[in-house]
Design a protein around this motif. Structure first.
Motif, mmCIF file in Angstrom:
data_model
loop_
_atom_site.group_PDB
_atom_site.id
_atom_site.type_symbol
_atom_site.label_atom_id
_atom_site.label_comp_id
_atom_site.label_asym_id
_atom_site.label_seq_id
_atom_site.Cartn_x
_atom_site.Cartn_y
_atom_site.Cartn_z
ATOM 1 N N VAL A 1 -19.367 103.830 56.466
ATOM 2 C CA VAL A 1 -19.623 103.694 57.684
ATOM 3 C C VAL A 1 -19.228 102.367 58.312
ATOM 4 N N LEU B 1 -15.651 101.048 58.000
ATOM 5 C CA LEU B 1 -14.727 101.753 58.691
ATOM 6 C C LEU B 1 -15.280 101.094 60.307
ATOM 7 N N CYS B 2 -16.720 100.886 60.527
ATOM 8 C CA CYS B 2 -16.770 100.330 62.028
ATOM 9 C C CYS B 2 -16.269 98.977 62.001
ATOM 10 N N ASN C 1 -12.582 98.993 62.684
ATOM 11 C CA ASN C 1 -12.157 99.646 63.779
ATOM 12 C C ASN C 1 -11.977 98.964 65.035
ATOM 13 N N LEU D 1 -20.360 108.533 61.489
ATOM 14 C CA LEU D 1 -19.230 107.883 62.035
ATOM 15 C C LEU D 1 -19.164 108.444 63.572
ATOM 16 N N LYS E 1 -21.644 106.608 65.649
ATOM 17 C CA LYS E 1 -21.317 105.279 65.797
ATOM 18 C C LYS E 1 -20.114 104.973 66.752
ATOM 19 N N MET F 1 -16.950 106.717 66.868
ATOM 20 C CA MET F 1 -15.759 106.922 66.392
ATOM 21 C C MET F 1 -15.270 108.138 66.766
ATOM 22 N N ILE G 1 -10.070 110.701 60.061
ATOM 23 C CA ILE G 1 -10.484 109.169 60.233
ATOM 24 C C ILE G 1 -9.053 108.386 60.517
#
Lengths: 283, 282
Positions: free
Chosen positions: A276, A279-280, A283, B255, B258, B260, B276
Protein backbone atom coordinates in the motif's frame (compact mmCIF):
# COMPACT_ATOMS: atom_id res chain seq x y z
CA UNK A 1 29.45 -23.82 15.06
CA UNK A 2 25.77 -23.03 15.50
CA UNK A 3 23.22 -24.93 17.55
CA UNK A 4 22.20 -27.03 14.55
CA UNK A 5 24.83 -27.92 12.00
CA UNK A 6 24.94 -30.47 9.23
CA UNK A 7 27.90 -31.25 7.06
CA UNK A 8 27.59 -33.06 3.70
CA UNK A 9 24.54 -34.85 5.09
CA UNK A 10 23.31 -37.74 2.99
CA UNK A 11 20.46 -40.10 3.78
CA UNK A 12 19.46 -43.13 1.71
CA UNK A 13 16.32 -45.18 2.08
CA UNK A 14 16.67 -48.73 0.94
CA UNK A 15 13.72 -50.29 -0.78
CA UNK A 16 13.58 -54.02 -1.15
CA UNK A 17 11.60 -55.42 -4.05
CA UNK A 18 10.89 -59.08 -4.68
CA UNK A 19 14.59 -59.66 -5.15
CA UNK A 20 15.81 -59.23 -1.58
CA UNK A 21 19.43 -58.98 -2.53
CA UNK A 22 19.47 -55.79 -4.54
CA UNK A 23 17.65 -53.01 -2.77
CA UNK A 24 16.78 -49.87 -4.68
CA UNK A 25 18.43 -46.81 -3.17
CA UNK A 26 16.36 -43.69 -2.69
CA UNK A 27 18.43 -40.69 -1.77
CA UNK A 28 16.19 -38.51 0.42
CA UNK A 29 18.91 -36.09 1.54
CA UNK A 30 21.68 -35.32 -0.86
CA UNK A 31 24.53 -33.31 0.60
CA UNK A 32 22.92 -30.76 2.90
CA UNK A 33 25.08 -28.20 4.72
CA UNK A 34 23.28 -25.92 7.11
CA UNK A 35 24.51 -24.02 10.13
CA UNK A 36 21.97 -22.32 12.39
CA UNK A 37 22.90 -19.79 15.07
CA UNK A 38 21.09 -20.06 18.43
CA UNK A 39 17.94 -17.99 18.87
CA UNK A 40 17.05 -17.69 15.19
CA UNK A 41 13.71 -18.38 13.54
CA UNK A 42 14.38 -20.55 10.51
CA UNK A 43 11.85 -21.73 7.93
CA UNK A 44 12.25 -24.68 5.60
CA UNK A 45 10.16 -24.76 2.43
CA UNK A 46 9.90 -27.52 -0.11
CA UNK A 47 7.31 -29.58 -1.94
CA UNK A 48 5.99 -32.95 -0.74
CA UNK A 49 8.85 -35.41 -0.92
CA UNK A 50 11.62 -32.80 -1.10
CA UNK A 51 13.34 -34.13 2.04
CA UNK A 52 12.23 -31.55 4.63
CA UNK A 53 10.87 -34.04 7.17
CA UNK A 54 13.77 -36.43 6.68
CA UNK A 55 16.13 -33.55 7.45
CA UNK A 56 14.08 -32.64 10.54
CA UNK A 57 14.24 -36.18 11.87
CA UNK A 58 18.03 -36.07 11.70
CA UNK A 59 18.22 -33.10 14.02
CA UNK A 60 16.96 -34.96 17.08
CA UNK A 61 18.50 -38.29 16.14
CA UNK A 62 15.31 -40.02 15.03
CA UNK A 63 17.30 -40.84 11.91
CA UNK A 64 21.06 -41.25 11.61
CA UNK A 65 22.97 -40.01 8.56
CA UNK A 66 24.01 -42.48 5.85
CA UNK A 67 26.97 -40.18 5.21
CA UNK A 68 28.03 -36.85 6.66
CA UNK A 69 27.43 -35.50 10.14
CA UNK A 70 24.75 -33.70 12.12
CA UNK A 71 25.60 -31.81 15.29
CA UNK A 72 23.02 -30.61 17.77
CA UNK A 73 24.58 -28.22 20.25
CA UNK A 74 28.03 -29.64 19.37
CA UNK A 75 26.92 -33.25 19.91
CA UNK A 76 27.26 -35.67 17.02
CA UNK A 77 23.82 -37.26 16.60
CA UNK A 78 25.41 -40.58 15.69
CA UNK A 79 27.00 -40.85 19.13
CA UNK A 80 24.51 -43.05 20.98
CA UNK A 81 25.60 -41.86 24.41
CA UNK A 82 24.15 -38.44 23.52
CA UNK A 83 20.78 -39.54 22.19
CA UNK A 84 18.74 -38.57 25.25
CA UNK A 85 20.55 -35.27 25.67
CA UNK A 86 19.90 -34.48 22.05
CA UNK A 87 16.20 -35.31 22.29
CA UNK A 88 15.84 -33.15 25.37
CA UNK A 89 17.55 -30.22 23.66
CA UNK A 90 15.74 -30.53 20.34
CA UNK A 91 11.98 -30.94 20.69
CA UNK A 92 9.77 -31.99 17.79
CA UNK A 93 6.17 -31.09 17.01
CA UNK A 94 4.46 -33.02 14.23
CA UNK A 95 1.57 -32.37 11.87
CA UNK A 96 -1.27 -34.27 13.47
CA UNK A 97 -2.13 -33.01 16.96
CA UNK A 98 -4.10 -36.17 17.75
CA UNK A 99 -1.01 -38.33 17.41
CA UNK A 100 0.97 -36.39 19.98
CA UNK A 101 -1.34 -36.16 22.95
CA UNK A 102 -1.19 -39.09 25.33
CA UNK A 103 -2.69 -38.05 28.66
CA UNK A 104 -6.31 -37.47 29.64
CA UNK A 105 -5.69 -34.11 31.29
CA UNK A 106 -3.80 -31.23 29.65
CA UNK A 107 -1.38 -30.64 32.54
CA UNK A 108 -0.45 -34.32 32.72
CA UNK A 109 0.27 -34.36 29.02
CA UNK A 110 2.60 -31.40 29.36
CA UNK A 111 4.29 -33.00 32.38
CA UNK A 112 4.99 -36.28 30.56
CA UNK A 113 8.28 -35.12 29.02
CA UNK A 114 9.98 -33.75 32.15
CA UNK A 115 8.71 -36.71 34.15
CA UNK A 116 10.55 -39.02 31.78
CA UNK A 117 13.66 -36.94 32.25
CA UNK A 118 13.47 -37.59 36.00
CA UNK A 119 12.79 -34.00 36.93
CA UNK A 120 11.65 -33.64 40.61
CA UNK A 121 7.87 -33.29 40.98
CA UNK A 122 7.71 -29.69 42.26
CA UNK A 123 9.92 -28.63 39.36
CA UNK A 124 7.64 -30.51 36.90
CA UNK A 125 4.60 -28.58 38.10
CA UNK A 126 6.49 -25.34 37.84
CA UNK A 127 7.50 -26.11 34.26
CA UNK A 128 3.98 -27.27 33.34
CA UNK A 129 2.56 -23.96 34.56
CA UNK A 130 5.18 -21.90 32.77
CA UNK A 131 4.93 -23.78 29.49
CA UNK A 132 1.14 -23.59 29.37
CA UNK A 133 1.37 -19.90 30.16
CA UNK A 134 3.87 -19.39 27.32
CA UNK A 135 1.51 -20.86 24.72
CA UNK A 136 -1.57 -19.17 26.17
CA UNK A 137 -3.23 -22.38 27.38
CA UNK A 138 -3.05 -22.00 31.16
CA UNK A 139 -6.81 -21.69 31.50
CA UNK A 140 -7.16 -25.19 30.06
CA UNK A 141 -4.73 -27.05 32.31
CA UNK A 142 -7.39 -29.18 34.02
CA UNK A 143 -9.31 -29.89 30.82
CA UNK A 144 -9.40 -33.01 28.70
CA UNK A 145 -7.31 -32.64 25.52
CA UNK A 146 -10.11 -34.39 23.59
CA UNK A 147 -12.32 -31.37 23.89
CA UNK A 148 -9.79 -28.91 22.50
CA UNK A 149 -9.65 -27.52 18.97
CA UNK A 150 -6.78 -28.50 16.65
CA UNK A 151 -4.92 -25.25 17.28
CA UNK A 152 -5.28 -25.67 21.03
CA UNK A 153 -4.05 -29.26 20.86
CA UNK A 154 -1.01 -28.17 18.88
CA UNK A 155 -0.26 -25.53 21.48
CA UNK A 156 -0.49 -28.19 24.21
CA UNK A 157 1.94 -30.31 22.18
CA UNK A 158 4.30 -27.32 21.97
CA UNK A 159 3.97 -26.74 25.73
CA UNK A 160 4.86 -30.43 26.25
CA UNK A 161 8.06 -29.87 24.30
CA UNK A 162 8.79 -26.60 26.13
CA UNK A 163 8.48 -28.31 29.51
CA UNK A 164 11.60 -30.27 28.62
CA UNK A 165 13.42 -26.94 28.32
CA UNK A 166 14.82 -27.54 24.87
CA UNK A 167 17.26 -25.22 23.14
CA UNK A 168 15.51 -25.64 19.85
CA UNK A 169 12.16 -26.75 18.62
CA UNK A 170 11.46 -28.30 15.25
CA UNK A 171 7.94 -28.01 13.91
CA UNK A 172 7.07 -30.25 10.97
CA UNK A 173 4.04 -28.68 9.25
CA UNK A 174 2.37 -27.93 12.59
CA UNK A 175 -0.51 -26.04 10.98
CA UNK A 176 -1.33 -28.29 8.01
CA UNK A 177 -4.47 -29.69 9.62
CA UNK A 178 -5.71 -26.49 11.24
CA UNK A 179 -8.22 -23.83 10.23
CA UNK A 180 -7.05 -20.21 9.71
CA UNK A 181 -7.62 -19.26 13.34
CA UNK A 182 -5.83 -22.33 14.66
CA UNK A 183 -2.92 -21.53 12.36
CA UNK A 184 -2.69 -17.99 13.67
CA UNK A 185 -2.75 -19.15 17.31
CA UNK A 186 0.04 -21.67 16.78
CA UNK A 187 2.25 -19.27 14.84
CA UNK A 188 1.79 -16.60 17.48
CA UNK A 189 2.79 -19.04 20.22
CA UNK A 190 5.89 -20.16 18.31
CA UNK A 191 7.03 -16.59 17.62
CA UNK A 192 6.57 -15.73 21.26
CA UNK A 193 8.74 -18.67 22.40
CA UNK A 194 11.40 -17.59 19.97
CA UNK A 195 11.28 -13.97 21.11
CA UNK A 196 10.87 -14.41 24.84
CA UNK A 197 12.43 -17.78 25.68
CA UNK A 198 15.07 -17.43 22.90
CA UNK A 199 14.36 -20.92 21.64
CA UNK A 200 15.77 -21.61 18.20
CA UNK A 201 12.89 -22.44 15.87
CA UNK A 202 12.94 -24.57 12.76
CA UNK A 203 9.57 -24.33 11.05
CA UNK A 204 8.72 -26.62 8.16
CA UNK A 205 5.68 -25.45 6.25
CA UNK A 206 3.77 -25.22 2.98
CA UNK A 207 2.11 -21.96 3.89
CA UNK A 208 4.10 -19.11 2.42
CA UNK A 209 2.48 -16.50 4.68
CA UNK A 210 4.00 -18.27 7.70
CA UNK A 211 7.48 -17.72 6.36
CA UNK A 212 7.47 -13.95 5.92
CA UNK A 213 8.45 -13.29 9.56
CA UNK A 214 11.28 -15.83 9.66
CA UNK A 215 14.91 -14.68 9.97
CA UNK A 216 16.14 -17.01 7.28
CA UNK A 217 14.64 -19.47 4.78
CA UNK A 218 15.96 -22.66 3.23
CA UNK A 219 14.21 -24.08 0.17
CA UNK A 220 14.64 -27.81 -0.48
CA UNK A 221 14.18 -29.83 -3.65
CA UNK A 222 15.24 -33.43 -4.28
CA UNK A 223 17.06 -33.63 -0.97
CA UNK A 224 19.19 -30.54 -1.62
CA UNK A 225 19.09 -26.97 -0.40
CA UNK A 226 18.40 -25.08 -3.62
CA UNK A 227 17.70 -21.57 -2.33
CA UNK A 228 18.53 -19.81 0.92
CA UNK A 229 18.25 -16.28 2.20
CA UNK A 230 16.02 -13.85 4.01
CA UNK A 231 12.30 -14.07 3.19
CA UNK A 232 12.39 -10.88 1.12
CA UNK A 233 15.20 -12.22 -1.00
CA UNK A 234 13.57 -15.63 -1.45
CA UNK A 235 10.12 -14.26 -2.28
CA UNK A 236 11.49 -11.89 -4.89
CA UNK A 237 12.40 -14.96 -6.96
CA UNK A 238 8.81 -15.86 -7.88
CA UNK A 239 9.50 -17.88 -11.02
CA UNK A 240 12.22 -19.93 -9.37
CA UNK A 241 9.92 -20.78 -6.43
CA UNK A 242 7.21 -21.90 -8.82
CA UNK A 243 9.69 -24.22 -10.49
CA UNK A 244 10.17 -25.88 -7.11
CA UNK A 245 6.37 -26.38 -6.84
CA UNK A 246 6.09 -23.55 -4.34
CA UNK A 247 4.31 -20.26 -4.25
CA UNK A 248 4.57 -16.76 -2.80
CA UNK A 249 2.10 -14.92 -0.55
CA UNK A 250 -0.75 -13.30 -2.50
CA UNK A 251 0.49 -9.78 -1.75
CA UNK A 252 3.96 -10.66 -3.09
CA UNK A 253 2.45 -12.18 -6.23
CA UNK A 254 0.27 -9.13 -6.80
CA UNK A 255 3.29 -6.80 -6.41
CA UNK A 256 5.29 -8.98 -8.79
CA UNK A 257 2.52 -8.94 -11.41
CA UNK A 258 2.08 -5.16 -11.11
CA UNK A 259 5.81 -4.66 -11.50
CA UNK A 260 5.81 -6.78 -14.65
CA UNK A 261 3.09 -4.49 -15.99
CA UNK A 262 5.32 -1.48 -15.49
CA UNK A 263 4.37 -0.20 -12.02
CA UNK A 264 7.59 0.87 -10.25
CA UNK A 265 7.70 -1.27 -7.10
CA UNK A 266 10.55 -2.71 -5.02
CA UNK A 267 11.26 -6.47 -5.16
CA UNK A 268 9.97 -8.96 -2.62
CA UNK A 269 7.11 -7.06 -1.01
CA UNK A 270 5.91 -9.14 1.94
CA UNK A 271 3.05 -7.32 3.61
CA UNK A 272 -0.11 -5.41 2.78
CA UNK A 273 1.34 -2.26 4.38
CA UNK A 274 4.46 -2.35 2.24
CA UNK A 275 2.47 -2.71 -0.96
CA UNK A 276 0.00 0.00 0.00
CA UNK A 277 2.81 2.42 0.90
CA UNK A 278 4.70 1.72 -2.30
CA UNK A 279 1.57 2.11 -4.44
CA UNK A 280 0.50 5.32 -2.73
CA UNK A 281 3.94 6.76 -3.43
CA UNK A 282 3.81 5.90 -7.09
CA UNK A 283 0.24 7.18 -7.41
CA UNK B 1 -29.45 -33.62 -10.54
CA UNK B 2 -30.09 -31.45 -7.53
CA UNK B 3 -29.66 -31.76 -3.79
CA UNK B 4 -31.90 -29.95 -1.43
CA UNK B 5 -31.80 -29.76 2.35
CA UNK B 6 -35.07 -28.61 3.87
CA UNK B 7 -34.79 -27.26 7.38
CA UNK B 8 -32.28 -29.92 8.39
CA UNK B 9 -31.31 -30.22 12.03
CA UNK B 10 -28.76 -32.69 13.24
CA UNK B 11 -28.13 -33.23 16.94
CA UNK B 12 -25.69 -35.55 18.70
CA UNK B 13 -26.52 -37.19 21.99
CA UNK B 14 -30.21 -36.38 21.88
CA UNK B 15 -32.21 -37.09 25.02
CA UNK B 16 -29.09 -36.71 27.15
CA UNK B 17 -27.54 -33.78 28.99
CA UNK B 18 -24.86 -33.59 26.30
CA UNK B 19 -27.09 -32.83 23.33
CA UNK B 20 -25.10 -30.82 20.79
CA UNK B 21 -26.74 -29.31 17.75
CA UNK B 22 -24.34 -29.70 14.82
CA UNK B 23 -26.79 -28.39 12.21
CA UNK B 24 -29.56 -26.03 13.16
CA UNK B 25 -32.35 -25.88 10.61
CA UNK B 26 -30.26 -25.63 7.43
CA UNK B 27 -32.05 -25.08 4.13
CA UNK B 28 -29.85 -25.25 1.08
CA UNK B 29 -30.30 -26.20 -2.55
CA UNK B 30 -27.46 -27.16 -4.85
CA UNK B 31 -28.71 -27.18 -8.43
CA UNK B 32 -27.27 -29.31 -11.22
CA UNK B 33 -23.75 -28.38 -12.32
CA UNK B 34 -22.88 -25.91 -9.60
CA UNK B 35 -19.38 -25.49 -8.10
CA UNK B 36 -19.90 -24.69 -4.42
CA UNK B 37 -17.39 -23.99 -1.66
CA UNK B 38 -18.19 -24.61 1.99
CA UNK B 39 -16.16 -22.71 4.58
CA UNK B 40 -16.23 -22.49 8.36
CA UNK B 41 -13.88 -23.00 11.29
CA UNK B 42 -13.20 -26.42 12.81
CA UNK B 43 -16.37 -27.68 14.44
CA UNK B 44 -18.67 -25.33 12.53
CA UNK B 45 -20.68 -28.19 11.02
CA UNK B 46 -19.15 -28.36 7.50
CA UNK B 47 -18.37 -32.06 7.54
CA UNK B 48 -21.69 -32.92 9.17
CA UNK B 49 -23.40 -30.93 6.43
CA UNK B 50 -21.70 -32.72 3.53
CA UNK B 51 -22.34 -36.14 5.04
CA UNK B 52 -26.04 -35.40 4.70
CA UNK B 53 -25.64 -35.03 0.93
CA UNK B 54 -25.28 -38.76 0.31
CA UNK B 55 -27.23 -40.08 3.25
CA UNK B 56 -24.29 -41.03 5.48
CA UNK B 57 -25.97 -39.04 8.21
CA UNK B 58 -29.65 -38.94 8.84
CA UNK B 59 -31.18 -35.63 9.89
CA UNK B 60 -32.70 -35.48 13.37
CA UNK B 61 -35.36 -33.26 11.82
CA UNK B 62 -35.98 -32.02 8.30
CA UNK B 63 -35.65 -33.52 4.83
CA UNK B 64 -32.93 -34.25 2.29
CA UNK B 65 -34.16 -34.38 -1.30
CA UNK B 66 -32.23 -35.78 -4.25
CA UNK B 67 -33.83 -34.80 -7.55
CA UNK B 68 -36.90 -33.89 -5.54
CA UNK B 69 -37.19 -37.27 -3.84
CA UNK B 70 -36.89 -37.67 -0.08
CA UNK B 71 -33.86 -39.93 0.45
CA UNK B 72 -35.14 -41.05 3.84
CA UNK B 73 -38.55 -42.12 2.51
CA UNK B 74 -39.45 -45.79 2.89
CA UNK B 75 -37.85 -47.92 0.17
CA UNK B 76 -35.51 -45.23 -1.22
CA UNK B 77 -32.40 -46.76 -2.81
CA UNK B 78 -29.55 -45.25 -0.75
CA UNK B 79 -26.96 -47.36 -2.53
CA UNK B 80 -27.93 -45.77 -5.82
CA UNK B 81 -27.76 -42.33 -4.20
CA UNK B 82 -24.24 -43.03 -3.00
CA UNK B 83 -23.13 -43.90 -6.50
CA UNK B 84 -24.61 -40.62 -7.69
CA UNK B 85 -23.14 -38.44 -4.95
CA UNK B 86 -19.49 -39.35 -4.45
CA UNK B 87 -17.94 -38.31 -1.17
CA UNK B 88 -14.18 -37.88 -0.83
CA UNK B 89 -13.20 -37.65 2.83
CA UNK B 90 -10.34 -35.74 4.40
CA UNK B 91 -7.01 -37.46 3.83
CA UNK B 92 -8.70 -40.00 1.51
CA UNK B 93 -5.34 -41.63 0.79
CA UNK B 94 -5.60 -43.25 4.23
CA UNK B 95 -8.40 -45.34 2.80
CA UNK B 96 -6.41 -46.89 -0.01
CA UNK B 97 -6.03 -50.58 0.70
CA UNK B 98 -5.69 -52.67 -2.46
CA UNK B 99 -2.46 -54.21 -3.71
CA UNK B 100 -2.27 -52.00 -6.77
CA UNK B 101 -3.65 -48.68 -7.93
CA UNK B 102 -5.99 -50.06 -10.59
CA UNK B 103 -7.63 -52.60 -8.24
CA UNK B 104 -8.15 -49.89 -5.66
CA UNK B 105 -10.01 -47.71 -8.13
CA UNK B 106 -12.05 -50.74 -9.29
CA UNK B 107 -13.42 -51.30 -5.79
CA UNK B 108 -16.25 -48.75 -6.07
CA UNK B 109 -17.75 -49.94 -9.36
CA UNK B 110 -17.25 -53.57 -8.28
CA UNK B 111 -19.52 -52.93 -5.33
CA UNK B 112 -22.10 -51.44 -7.64
CA UNK B 113 -22.23 -54.79 -9.44
CA UNK B 114 -20.29 -54.04 -12.62
CA UNK B 115 -18.37 -56.86 -14.33
CA UNK B 116 -14.58 -57.03 -14.01
CA UNK B 117 -14.19 -55.66 -17.54
CA UNK B 118 -16.56 -52.78 -16.98
CA UNK B 119 -14.88 -52.00 -13.66
CA UNK B 120 -11.49 -51.75 -15.30
CA UNK B 121 -12.83 -49.57 -18.05
CA UNK B 122 -14.42 -47.21 -15.52
CA UNK B 123 -11.27 -47.24 -13.39
CA UNK B 124 -8.95 -46.51 -16.30
CA UNK B 125 -11.19 -43.67 -17.37
CA UNK B 126 -11.21 -42.22 -13.86
CA UNK B 127 -7.43 -42.52 -13.48
CA UNK B 128 -6.92 -40.72 -16.78
CA UNK B 129 -9.25 -37.98 -15.67
CA UNK B 130 -7.32 -37.27 -12.48
CA UNK B 131 -4.18 -37.14 -14.61
CA UNK B 132 -2.28 -40.10 -13.20
CA UNK B 133 0.20 -41.60 -15.64
CA UNK B 134 -0.26 -45.18 -16.79
CA UNK B 135 3.10 -46.35 -15.42
CA UNK B 136 1.66 -46.07 -11.89
CA UNK B 137 -1.44 -48.21 -12.40
CA UNK B 138 0.23 -51.48 -11.41
CA UNK B 139 2.20 -50.06 -8.48
CA UNK B 140 1.14 -50.37 -4.88
CA UNK B 141 -0.70 -47.18 -3.85
CA UNK B 142 1.81 -46.87 -1.01
CA UNK B 143 4.66 -46.27 -3.43
CA UNK B 144 3.13 -43.02 -4.66
CA UNK B 145 3.63 -39.47 -3.41
CA UNK B 146 1.02 -37.75 -1.25
CA UNK B 147 -0.51 -35.85 -4.16
CA UNK B 148 -0.62 -38.95 -6.35
CA UNK B 149 -2.25 -41.05 -3.63
CA UNK B 150 -4.87 -38.40 -3.20
CA UNK B 151 -5.60 -38.46 -6.93
CA UNK B 152 -5.99 -42.24 -6.80
CA UNK B 153 -8.48 -41.83 -3.95
CA UNK B 154 -10.46 -39.27 -5.93
CA UNK B 155 -10.38 -41.57 -8.97
CA UNK B 156 -11.85 -44.31 -6.75
CA UNK B 157 -14.93 -42.17 -6.26
CA UNK B 158 -15.04 -40.89 -9.84
CA UNK B 159 -15.05 -44.45 -11.17
CA UNK B 160 -18.61 -44.79 -9.91
CA UNK B 161 -19.58 -42.04 -12.36
CA UNK B 162 -21.19 -39.76 -9.80
CA UNK B 163 -23.33 -36.79 -10.80
CA UNK B 164 -21.95 -34.89 -7.90
CA UNK B 165 -18.58 -34.92 -6.20
CA UNK B 166 -18.26 -33.78 -2.59
CA UNK B 167 -14.70 -33.23 -1.33
CA UNK B 168 -13.82 -32.56 2.30
CA UNK B 169 -10.58 -30.53 2.35
CA UNK B 170 -9.04 -32.16 -0.70
CA UNK B 171 -5.83 -30.10 -0.53
CA UNK B 172 -4.94 -30.41 3.17
CA UNK B 173 -1.25 -31.19 3.60
CA UNK B 174 -0.31 -30.81 -0.08
CA UNK B 175 2.40 -28.46 -1.33
CA UNK B 176 1.29 -25.39 -3.35
CA UNK B 177 1.77 -27.04 -6.73
CA UNK B 178 0.01 -30.23 -5.59
CA UNK B 179 -2.83 -28.08 -4.31
CA UNK B 180 -3.21 -26.22 -7.61
CA UNK B 181 -2.98 -29.49 -9.58
CA UNK B 182 -5.81 -31.11 -7.62
CA UNK B 183 -8.04 -28.05 -7.81
CA UNK B 184 -7.37 -27.60 -11.53
CA UNK B 185 -8.33 -31.24 -12.09
CA UNK B 186 -11.53 -30.81 -10.11
CA UNK B 187 -12.38 -27.71 -12.10
CA UNK B 188 -11.73 -29.59 -15.32
CA UNK B 189 -14.07 -32.41 -14.20
CA UNK B 190 -16.69 -29.83 -13.46
CA UNK B 191 -16.30 -28.28 -16.88
CA UNK B 192 -15.89 -31.36 -19.07
CA UNK B 193 -18.29 -33.73 -17.33
CA UNK B 194 -20.66 -31.13 -16.00
CA UNK B 195 -20.78 -32.73 -12.57
CA UNK B 196 -21.65 -30.63 -9.54
CA UNK B 197 -18.89 -30.06 -7.06
CA UNK B 198 -19.08 -29.21 -3.37
CA UNK B 199 -15.73 -28.59 -1.77
CA UNK B 200 -14.94 -27.96 1.89
CA UNK B 201 -11.87 -25.78 2.36
CA UNK B 202 -9.96 -23.57 4.76
CA UNK B 203 -8.30 -21.63 1.98
CA UNK B 204 -10.18 -18.45 1.16
CA UNK B 205 -7.73 -17.77 -1.68
CA UNK B 206 -8.64 -21.05 -3.35
CA UNK B 207 -12.34 -20.43 -2.83
CA UNK B 208 -12.07 -17.01 -4.47
CA UNK B 209 -10.25 -18.51 -7.42
CA UNK B 210 -12.35 -21.59 -8.12
CA UNK B 211 -15.93 -21.63 -6.87
CA UNK B 212 -19.04 -19.82 -8.03
CA UNK B 213 -20.85 -19.92 -4.72
CA UNK B 214 -19.71 -19.94 -1.10
CA UNK B 215 -21.71 -21.32 1.80
CA UNK B 216 -20.43 -20.21 5.22
CA UNK B 217 -21.06 -22.40 8.26
CA UNK B 218 -20.84 -21.25 11.86
CA UNK B 219 -22.06 -23.18 14.93
CA UNK B 220 -24.46 -25.21 12.83
CA UNK B 221 -25.96 -22.15 11.16
CA UNK B 222 -25.43 -20.75 7.70
CA UNK B 223 -24.80 -17.01 8.12
CA UNK B 224 -23.74 -16.37 4.50
CA UNK B 225 -24.51 -17.90 1.13
CA UNK B 226 -23.54 -16.14 -2.08
CA UNK B 227 -20.89 -15.50 -4.72
CA UNK B 228 -17.29 -15.15 -3.42
CA UNK B 229 -17.56 -11.41 -4.05
CA UNK B 230 -20.70 -11.08 -1.93
CA UNK B 231 -19.47 -13.31 0.86
CA UNK B 232 -16.01 -11.74 1.12
CA UNK B 233 -17.51 -8.25 1.23
CA UNK B 234 -18.59 -9.22 4.75
CA UNK B 235 -14.95 -9.71 5.73
CA UNK B 236 -15.32 -8.00 9.10
CA UNK B 237 -18.16 -10.31 10.04
CA UNK B 238 -16.24 -13.32 8.73
CA UNK B 239 -13.38 -12.45 11.08
CA UNK B 240 -15.78 -12.48 14.01
CA UNK B 241 -16.62 -16.12 13.26
CA UNK B 242 -12.99 -17.19 12.96
CA UNK B 243 -12.65 -16.82 9.20
CA UNK B 244 -11.10 -14.22 6.95
CA UNK B 245 -11.24 -12.94 3.41
CA UNK B 246 -8.39 -13.55 0.95
CA UNK B 247 -5.36 -11.30 1.52
CA UNK B 248 -6.32 -9.48 -1.69
CA UNK B 249 -9.60 -8.24 -0.20
CA UNK B 250 -7.69 -6.54 2.62
CA UNK B 251 -5.22 -4.91 0.25
CA UNK B 252 -8.02 -3.49 -1.89
CA UNK B 253 -9.89 -2.11 1.13
CA UNK B 254 -6.78 -0.37 2.50
CA UNK B 255 -5.98 1.09 -0.92
CA UNK B 256 -9.53 2.40 -1.22
CA UNK B 257 -9.30 3.94 2.25
CA UNK B 258 -6.13 5.73 1.15
CA UNK B 259 -8.10 7.26 -1.68
CA UNK B 260 -7.16 5.05 -4.61
CA UNK B 261 -10.00 4.40 -7.06
CA UNK B 262 -9.84 0.60 -6.88
CA UNK B 263 -12.76 -1.80 -6.69
CA UNK B 264 -12.95 -3.29 -3.21
CA UNK B 265 -14.74 -6.42 -4.38
CA UNK B 266 -11.76 -7.90 -6.21
CA UNK B 267 -11.00 -11.30 -4.65
CA UNK B 268 -8.24 -12.75 -6.85
CA UNK B 269 -4.74 -11.55 -7.76
CA UNK B 270 -5.81 -11.18 -11.40
CA UNK B 271 -8.82 -8.99 -10.57
CA UNK B 272 -6.77 -6.90 -8.15
CA UNK B 273 -4.06 -6.34 -10.74
CA UNK B 274 -6.55 -5.14 -13.36
CA UNK B 275 -8.23 -2.83 -10.92
CA UNK B 276 -4.99 -1.29 -9.60
CA UNK B 277 -3.56 -0.81 -13.09
CA UNK B 278 -6.76 0.95 -14.09
CA UNK B 279 -6.65 3.19 -11.01
CA UNK B 280 -3.03 4.07 -11.77
CA UNK B 281 -3.94 4.90 -15.36
CA UNK B 282 -1.77 2.22 -16.96
Amino acid sequence: MGIIKTSKLIFDYLRYGEDEEHPEINRAIDGVDIDIEPGRFIAILGHNGSGKSTLAKHINALLAPTEGTVWLDQMDTRDETHVWDIRQKAGMVFQNPDNQIIATVVEEDVGFGPENLGVPTPEIWKRVGESLEAVGMKAYRKRSPNKLSGGQKQRVAIAGVMAMQPKCIILDEPTAMLDPNGRKEVLKAVHRLNREAHVTVLLITHYMEEVTDADYVYVMDHGRVVMQGEPREIFSRVDELKRYRLDVPQVTLLAYELKKSGVPLPDGILSTEELVDALCQSN
Amino acid sequence: MSIELKNVTYAYGTESAYETVALAGISLKIPDGQFVGIIGHTGSGKSTLVQHFNGLMRPTRGQVLFDGEDIWAEGYDLKHLRSQVGLVFQYPEHQLFETDVLSDVCFGPKNLGFSQEECEELALDALRQVGLKEKYYKLSPFELSGGQKRRVAIAGVLAMNPKMLVLDEPTAGLDPKGRDDILDKIKELHETRGISIAIVSHSMEDMAKYVERIVVMNHGHMPFDGTPREVFSHYRKLEKIGLAAPQITYIMHVLAEKGMAVSTDATTVEEAKESILKALGH
